[in-house]
Design a protein around this motif. Structure first.
Motif, PDB file in Angstrom:
ATOM      1  N   TRP A  28      60.397   0.179   3.090  1.00 13.24           N
ATOM      2  CA  TRP A  28      60.544   0.910   1.842  1.00 13.24           C
ATOM      3  C   TRP A  28      59.183   1.191   1.216  1.00 13.24           C
ATOM      4  CZ3 TRP A  28      65.008   2.048  -1.387  1.00 13.24           C
ATOM      5  CH2 TRP A  28      66.214   1.968  -0.693  1.00 13.24           C
ATOM      6  N   LYS A  29      58.249   0.316   1.422  1.00 14.66           N
ATOM      7  CA  LYS A  29      56.885   0.566   0.976  1.00 14.66           C
ATOM      8  C   LYS A  29      55.928  -0.108   1.942  1.00 14.66           C
ATOM      9  CE  LYS A  29      56.743  -3.257  -2.398  1.00 14.66           C
ATOM     10  NZ  LYS A  29      56.473  -3.599  -3.810  1.00 14.66           N
ATOM     11  N   VAL A  30      54.793   0.535   2.190  1.00 17.71           N
ATOM     12  CA  VAL A  30      53.789   0.030   3.126  1.00 17.71           C
ATOM     13  C   VAL A  30      52.446   0.034   2.410  1.00 17.71           C
ATOM     14  CG1 VAL A  30      55.020   0.814   5.170  1.00 17.71           C
ATOM     15  CG2 VAL A  30      53.397   2.350   4.057  1.00 17.71           C
ATOM     16  N   THR A  31      51.551  -0.831   2.871  1.00 27.69           N
ATOM     17  CA  THR A  31      50.234  -0.932   2.232  1.00 27.69           C
ATOM     18  C   THR A  31      49.400   0.303   2.551  1.00 27.69           C
ATOM     19  OG1 THR A  31      49.464  -2.159   4.162  1.00 27.69           O
ATOM     20  CG2 THR A  31      50.191  -3.438   2.262  1.00 27.69           C
ATOM     21  N   GLN A 152      47.843  -5.480  -4.890  1.00 24.62           N
ATOM     22  CA  GLN A 152      47.976  -4.651  -3.698  1.00 24.62           C
ATOM     23  C   GLN A 152      48.795  -3.398  -4.000  1.00 24.62           C
ATOM     24  OE1 GLN A 152      46.731  -5.124  -0.335  1.00 24.62           O
ATOM     25  NE2 GLN A 152      47.402  -3.007  -0.388  1.00 24.62           N
ATOM     26  N   LYS A 153      48.259  -2.253  -3.592  1.00 20.42           N
ATOM     27  CA  LYS A 153      48.959  -0.989  -3.807  1.00 20.42           C
ATOM     28  C   LYS A 153      49.667  -0.568  -2.522  1.00 20.42           C
ATOM     29  CE  LYS A 153      45.981   0.736  -7.489  1.00 20.42           C
ATOM     30  NZ  LYS A 153      45.152   1.877  -7.981  1.00 20.42           N
ATOM     31  N   TYR A 154      50.797   0.106  -2.711  1.00 18.68           N
ATOM     32  CA  TYR A 154      51.639   0.509  -1.586  1.00 18.68           C
ATOM     33  C   TYR A 154      51.875   2.015  -1.622  1.00 18.68           C
ATOM     34  CZ  TYR A 154      52.705  -4.478  -1.042  1.00 18.68           C
ATOM     35  OH  TYR A 154      52.608  -5.835  -0.850  1.00 18.68           O
ATOM     36  N   GLU A 155      52.295   2.531  -0.467  1.00 17.91           N
ATOM     37  CA  GLU A 155      52.682   3.922  -0.339  1.00 17.91           C
ATOM     38  C   GLU A 155      54.175   4.002  -0.004  1.00 17.91           C
ATOM     39  OE1 GLU A 155      50.193   5.633   2.612  1.00 17.91           O
ATOM     40  OE2 GLU A 155      48.422   5.746   1.315  1.00 17.91           O
ATOM     41  N   LEU A 156      54.699   5.211  -0.056  1.00 20.48           N
ATOM     42  CA  LEU A 156      56.120   5.412   0.232  1.00 20.48           C
ATOM     43  C   LEU A 156      56.393   5.157   1.706  1.00 20.48           C
ATOM     44  CD1 LEU A 156      56.782   8.700  -1.791  1.00 20.48           C
ATOM     45  CD2 LEU A 156      57.047   6.331  -2.548  1.00 20.48           C
ATOM     46  N   GLY A 157      57.436   4.376   1.972  1.00 21.33           N
ATOM     47  CA  GLY A 157      57.804   4.061   3.339  1.00 21.33           C
ATOM     48  C   GLY A 157      58.807   5.046   3.917  1.00 21.33           C
ATOM     49  N   ALA A 158      59.052   4.911   5.216  1.00 22.60           N
ATOM     50  CA  ALA A 158      59.963   5.835   5.906  1.00 22.60           C
ATOM     51  C   ALA A 158      61.403   5.679   5.442  1.00 22.60           C
ATOM     52  CB  ALA A 158      59.876   5.608   7.416  1.00 22.60           C
ATOM     53  N   ALA A 159      61.774   4.469   4.982  1.00 20.40           N
ATOM     54  CA  ALA A 159      63.155   4.253   4.551  1.00 20.40           C
ATOM     55  C   ALA A 159      63.520   5.107   3.341  1.00 20.40           C
ATOM     56  CB  ALA A 159      63.371   2.771   4.234  1.00 20.40           C
TER      57      ALA A 159
END
Length: 229
Positions: A28-31, A152-159
């Motif tokens: 759902w979210k990735v670094t 830590q910041k995250y980006e939008l994941g594929a889910a």
């Protein structure tokens, strides 16, 4: 079975499968590498687990230990996605019973009601999934663009993209189901009566009988000799 119902069933069932895949996914979210010093290691999180991996191919996942320590937006997204999956499951069952090709579901009127109910349930399922994915994505983007956020910041994941695609398919399928029912009501079936086969002999008899009557009613071409006296 009309083509509109086939398209609606494909969209609804396909959207339901996408919602199941998005709910169970851990991406759902990735670094983001923009804020990570070690680019060969990344972390990705889902609604149920937190995972970490590196360039060597090793991965490690651990579930959330307790529900009370999970952040509020994650719990809200869990509830929305579970509701979306449940509604999609019942919508698929109602859609199968409401199809004209199936022998279950009762009369055509009852099938029309089931198909309309399936369309409404699919639309609700899509709205729940759309709301859950958008809420999660809003949290990620807010933290990412916040200059005061030092963690830590995250980006939008594929889910998230899978969830949005599944929600769109469910909504489209539900709308097609509802419009297909209205089209069926506008064009009712025509009834025809069967009078039985017509005999060829009887038609010929009527034709010769009518010809005989025509000959008998016409003027006679034979005259008697006394007519000229």
């Amino acid at each position: 079975m009309s083509g509109a119902q086939i398209s609606a069933l494909v969209c609804g069932v396909g959207g339901f499968g996408a919602l199941v895949a998005a709910t169970t996914s851990n991406e759902w979210k990735v670094t983001t590498r923009a804020s990570s010093v070690i680019t060969a290691t990344w972390v990705y999180q889902g609604l149920w687990m937190n995972c970490a991996g590196n360039a060597l191919g090793s991965f490690h996942c651990r579930p959330h230990f307790t529900i009370f320590r999970v952040e509020g937006y994650i719990q809200a997204c869990r509830g929305l996605m579970i509701a979306a999956v449940s509604l999609g499951f019942f919508g698929s069952i109602f859609a199968l019973f409401g199809m004209k090709c199936t022998k279950v579901g009762g009369s055509d009127k009852a099938k029309a009601k089931l198909a309309c109910l399936a369309g409404i349930v699919f639309i609700l399922s899509g709205l729940c999934s759309m709301t859950g994915c958008s809420l999660y994505a809003n949290k990620i983007t807010t933290e990412f663009f916040d200059p005061l956020f030092m963690e830590q910041k995250y980006e939008l994941g594929a889910a998230l993209f899978i969830g949005w695609a599944g929600a769109s398919l469910c909504i489209i399928g539900g709308v097609i189901f509802c419009f297909s029912i209205s089209d069926n009501n506008k064009s009712p079936r025509m009834g025809y009566t069967y009078n039985g086969p017509t005999s060829v002999t009887s038609s010929r008899t009527k034709y010769h009988g009518g010809e005989g009557d025509f000959k008998s009613t016409g003027p006679s071409k034979q005259f008697d000799k006394n007519a000229y006296v």
